[in-house]
Motif scaffolding. Structure first.
Motif, PDB file in Angstrom:
ATOM      1  N   PRO A   1       0.807  -1.231   0.000  1.00 17.30           N
ATOM      2  CA  PRO A   1       0.000   0.000   0.000  1.00 17.30           C
ATOM      3  C   PRO A   1       0.834   1.273   0.000  1.00 17.30           C
ATOM      4  CG  PRO A   1      -0.039  -1.025   2.170  1.00 17.30           C
ATOM      5  CD  PRO A   1       0.630  -2.001   1.247  1.00 17.30           C
ATOM      6  N   ILE A   2       2.012   1.240   0.630  1.00 17.15           N
ATOM      7  CA  ILE A   2       2.907   2.400   0.605  1.00 17.15           C
ATOM      8  C   ILE A   2       3.841   2.224  -0.579  1.00 17.15           C
ATOM      9  CG2 ILE A   2       4.696   3.678   1.837  1.00 17.15           C
ATOM     10  CD1 ILE A   2       3.475   2.635   4.457  1.00 17.15           C
ATOM     11  N   ASN A   3       3.662   3.051  -1.590  1.00 13.94           N
ATOM     12  CA  ASN A   3       4.509   2.996  -2.777  1.00 13.94           C
ATOM     13  C   ASN A   3       4.406   4.315  -3.521  1.00 13.94           C
ATOM     14  OD1 ASN A   3       2.661   2.753  -5.341  1.00 13.94           O
ATOM     15  ND2 ASN A   3       1.730   1.385  -3.826  1.00 13.94           N
ATOM     16  N   SER A   4       5.385   4.593  -4.334  1.00 15.53           N
ATOM     17  CA  SER A   4       5.347   5.786  -5.181  1.00 15.53           C
ATOM     18  C   SER A   4       6.456   5.680  -6.208  1.00 15.53           C
ATOM     19  CB  SER A   4       5.538   7.069  -4.362  1.00 15.53           C
ATOM     20  OG  SER A   4       6.899   7.246  -3.993  1.00 15.53           O
ATOM     21  N   VAL A   5       6.470   6.625  -7.129  1.00 12.71           N
ATOM     22  CA  VAL A   5       7.612   6.726  -8.023  1.00 12.71           C
ATOM     23  C   VAL A   5       8.817   7.170  -7.196  1.00 12.71           C
ATOM     24  CG1 VAL A   5       6.132   7.297  -9.964  1.00 12.71           C
ATOM     25  CG2 VAL A   5       7.194   9.134  -8.657  1.00 12.71           C
ATOM     26  N   GLY A   6      10.001   6.978  -7.750  1.00  9.73           N
ATOM     27  CA  GLY A   6      11.211   7.365  -7.041  1.00  9.73           C
ATOM     28  C   GLY A   6      11.413   8.873  -7.023  1.00  9.73           C
ATOM     29  N   ILE A   7      12.476   9.290  -6.368  1.00  8.46           N
ATOM     30  CA  ILE A   7      12.791  10.705  -6.195  1.00  8.46           C
ATOM     31  C   ILE A   7      13.113  11.354  -7.537  1.00  8.46           C
ATOM     32  CG2 ILE A   7      14.511  12.295  -5.246  1.00  8.46           C
ATOM     33  CD1 ILE A   7      14.816  10.254  -2.912  1.00  8.46           C
ATOM     34  N   VAL A   8      12.507  12.517  -7.775  1.00 11.47           N
ATOM     35  CA  VAL A   8      12.832  13.348  -8.930  1.00 11.47           C
ATOM     36  C   VAL A   8      13.597  14.562  -8.416  1.00 11.47           C
ATOM     37  CG1 VAL A   8      11.934  14.715 -10.844  1.00 11.47           C
ATOM     38  CG2 VAL A   8      10.769  12.595 -10.172  1.00 11.47           C
TER      39      VAL A   8
ATOM     40  N   TRP B   1      10.706  23.563  -9.436  1.00  6.29           N
ATOM     41  CA  TRP B   1      12.079  23.651  -8.914  1.00  6.29           C
ATOM     42  C   TRP B   1      12.676  24.991  -9.321  1.00  6.29           C
ATOM     43  CZ3 TRP B   1      17.123  24.596  -9.979  1.00  6.29           C
ATOM     44  CH2 TRP B   1      18.063  24.207  -9.006  1.00  6.29           C
ATOM     45  N   ARG B   2      13.132  25.730  -8.313  1.00 10.14           N
ATOM     46  CA  ARG B   2      13.774  27.017  -8.553  1.00 10.14           C
ATOM     47  C   ARG B   2      15.053  27.091  -7.731  1.00 10.14           C
ATOM     48  NH1 ARG B   2       8.697  31.341  -8.185  1.00 10.14           N
ATOM     49  NH2 ARG B   2       7.384  30.325  -9.771  1.00 10.14           N
ATOM     50  N   VAL B   3      16.046  27.786  -8.271  1.00 10.67           N
ATOM     51  CA  VAL B   3      17.302  27.939  -7.562  1.00 10.67           C
ATOM     52  C   VAL B   3      17.063  28.532  -6.179  1.00 10.67           C
ATOM     53  CG1 VAL B   3      19.528  29.139  -7.542  1.00 10.67           C
ATOM     54  CG2 VAL B   3      18.642  28.167  -9.688  1.00 10.67           C
ATOM     55  N   GLU B   4      16.229  29.565  -6.100  1.00 14.52           N
ATOM     56  CA  GLU B   4      15.961  30.222  -4.825  1.00 14.52           C
ATOM     57  C   GLU B   4      15.349  29.254  -3.809  1.00 14.52           C
ATOM     58  OE1 GLU B   4      13.466  34.088  -3.064  1.00 14.52           O
ATOM     59  OE2 GLU B   4      13.335  33.533  -5.192  1.00 14.52           O
TER      60      GLU B   4
ATOM     61  N   LYS C   1      11.706  17.853   1.973  1.00 13.06           N
ATOM     62  CA  LYS C   1      10.814  18.948   1.590  1.00 13.06           C
ATOM     63  C   LYS C   1      10.614  18.980   0.083  1.00 13.06           C
ATOM     64  CE  LYS C   1      10.565  24.015   1.462  1.00 13.06           C
ATOM     65  NZ  LYS C   1       9.096  24.045   1.680  1.00 13.06           N
ATOM     66  N   SER C   2       9.364  18.962  -0.352  1.00 17.03           N
ATOM     67  CA  SER C   2       9.055  19.078  -1.775  1.00 17.03           C
ATOM     68  C   SER C   2       9.365  20.484  -2.269  1.00 17.03           C
ATOM     69  CB  SER C   2       7.587  18.757  -2.034  1.00 17.03           C
ATOM     70  OG  SER C   2       7.315  17.396  -1.764  1.00 17.03           O
ATOM     71  N   ARG C   3       9.798  20.563  -3.527  1.00 19.26           N
ATOM     72  CA  ARG C   3      10.138  21.843  -4.151  1.00 19.26           C
ATOM     73  C   ARG C   3      11.238  22.557  -3.365  1.00 19.26           C
ATOM     74  NH1 ARG C   3       4.632  21.236  -4.286  1.00 19.26           N
ATOM     75  NH2 ARG C   3       3.713  21.032  -6.363  1.00 19.26           N
ATOM     76  N   GLY C   4      12.189  21.771  -2.883  1.00 15.36           N
ATOM     77  CA  GLY C   4      13.333  22.314  -2.182  1.00 15.36           C
ATOM     78  C   GLY C   4      14.599  21.995  -2.953  1.00 15.36           C
ATOM     79  N   PHE C   5      15.632  21.514  -2.244  1.00 17.53           N
ATOM     80  CA  PHE C   5      16.860  21.125  -2.929  1.00 17.53           C
ATOM     81  C   PHE C   5      16.552  20.019  -3.933  1.00 17.53           C
ATOM     82  CE2 PHE C   5      21.021  18.861  -3.091  1.00 17.53           C
ATOM     83  CZ  PHE C   5      21.794  19.920  -3.561  1.00 17.53           C
ATOM     84  N   LEU C   6      15.709  19.087  -3.552  1.00 19.55           N
ATOM     85  CA  LEU C   6      15.170  18.079  -4.467  1.00 19.55           C
ATOM     86  C   LEU C   6      13.753  18.489  -4.839  1.00 19.55           C
ATOM     87  CD1 LEU C   6      16.321  14.801  -2.661  1.00 19.55           C
ATOM     88  CD2 LEU C   6      17.546  16.121  -4.391  1.00 19.55           C
ATOM     89  N   CYS C   7      13.399  18.290  -6.086  1.00 18.08           N
ATOM     90  CA  CYS C   7      12.079  18.713  -6.541  1.00 18.08           C
ATOM     91  C   CYS C   7      10.960  17.895  -5.890  1.00 18.08           C
ATOM     92  CB  CYS C   7      12.021  18.602  -8.056  1.00 18.08           C
ATOM     93  SG  CYS C   7      10.494  19.215  -8.791  1.00 18.08           S
ATOM     94  N   TYR C   8      11.017  16.579  -6.092  1.00 23.78           N
ATOM     95  CA  TYR C   8      10.009  15.672  -5.525  1.00 23.78           C
ATOM     96  C   TYR C   8      10.722  14.593  -4.713  1.00 23.78           C
ATOM     97  CZ  TYR C   8       7.030  17.735  -9.171  1.00 23.78           C
ATOM     98  OH  TYR C   8       6.363  18.598  -9.993  1.00 23.78           O
TER      99      TYR C   8
END
Length: 298
Positions: free
Chosen positions: A15-22, A65-68, A102-109
């Motif tokens: 039940p716990i699953n998702s695509v990998g890290i983007v 995803w933004r540099v800032e 954190k989403s939309r941080g150093f890593l996007c997803y």
């Protein structure tokens, strides 16, 4: 085939699953060593937004995803070395990234809802659709979205859940216990599933279905059959995690030198992979040299 369509799919089992890290920016966020990673993280965070964009060739900001935002994530987390994590980037290719969750941080997803489970755990990595031959790999760290599939998106299916102990749906656990009149451990179940996913007969028989949806797992008729496959599958898990490798006198390292990888060349005549003029691995059967997982020659 009707019997295949009635079996549990990986999505039905875990039940716990998702695509990998983007990451959205692999060259910035993925590194071979801890030291290289942390040096990059600290330098990146110290720069002006546009200077960072230019130095690391980051291009235009994307929607998510933004540099800032990436710099803010590092600042708020304090460029903490404890957030440096190993990541399964490609099959058998473990690198380093900076993971705050954190989403939309150093890593996007970062897929924190699943990756938070990847401490003292094992996950099957597979695909929902595939352009290549169906395949599977396992990971024991956080996992990237191309870790097991070169041309498609990799999905992550952890064996264990921090909240429930095991990451199985109630319907699947009820079915399995009733089918075998026995309560198999998560390791035994994962071993069985992994054996099936790597069985040539299974891949051949259900090839059409395996290219268009999550794999469905047929279960053995008897406990003895289940346990035999489970043992084989769990041994393969250990090998693919590089925990326990059955050497069988294959791939011995030959020669003296500086161990520098100057090239990678295979010669079928003597079953040898050379890495420089003086050093090589042998014997390496041609079938091993040509083995692929998810489109990657491994």
């Amino acid at each position: 085939l009707s019997e295949y369509e009635n079996e549990f799919s990986l999505n039905d089992i875990f039940p716990i699953n998702s695509v990998g890290i983007v990451t959205a920016r692999d060259e910035l966020t993925i590194h071979f060593t801890f030291e290289e990673l942390m040096s990059t993280v600290r330098d990146f965070a110290s720069l002006d937004v546009e200077d960072a964009r230019a130095k690391y060739s980051l291009g235009k900001d994307a929607r998510d995803w933004r540099v800032e935002w990436a710099q803010q994530d590092v600042h708020l987390s304090g460029a903490d070395e404890r957030l440096a994590r190993q990541i399964l980037y490609r099959p058998f290719d473990i690198r380093w990234t900076y993971y705050t969750g954190k989403s939309r941080g150093f890593l996007c997803y970062p897929r924190h809802e699943v990756m938070q489970e990847m401490n003292d755990n094992v996950a099957i990595v597979g695909s929902r659709v595939t352009k290549d031959d169906p395949s599977a790999i396992v990971g024991q760290s956080i996992i990237a979205h191309k870790a097991g599939t070169r041309y498609d998106i990799s999905y992550v299916f952890p064996m264990l859940s921090r909240a429930q102990g095991e990451n199985f749906t109630l319907s699947f656990r009820t079915y399995l216990d009733a089918r075998y009149d026995h309560h198999y451990s998560p390791e035994e179940i994962l071993g069985y599933i992994y054996a099936v996913l790597h069985a040539p007969a299974y891949r051949s028989r259900y090839a059409e279905f395996l290219r268009i949806d999550f794999p469905r797992i047929p279960f053995a008729e008897t406990n003895a059959q289940f346990e035999a496959l489970s043992d084989l599958g769990w041994a393969l898990v250990q090998a693919h995690l590089m925990r326990d490798l059955p050497r069988r006198n294959l791939g011995d390292f030959h020669g003296r030198g500086g161990n520098a990888v100057e090239h990678v060349r295979y010669t079928a005549e003597d079953s040898r992979i050379s890495v420089n003029a003086a050093q090589s691995f042998a014997p390496v059967p041609e079938a091993v040299w040509n083995f692929h997982i998810g489109g990657y020659q491994v």
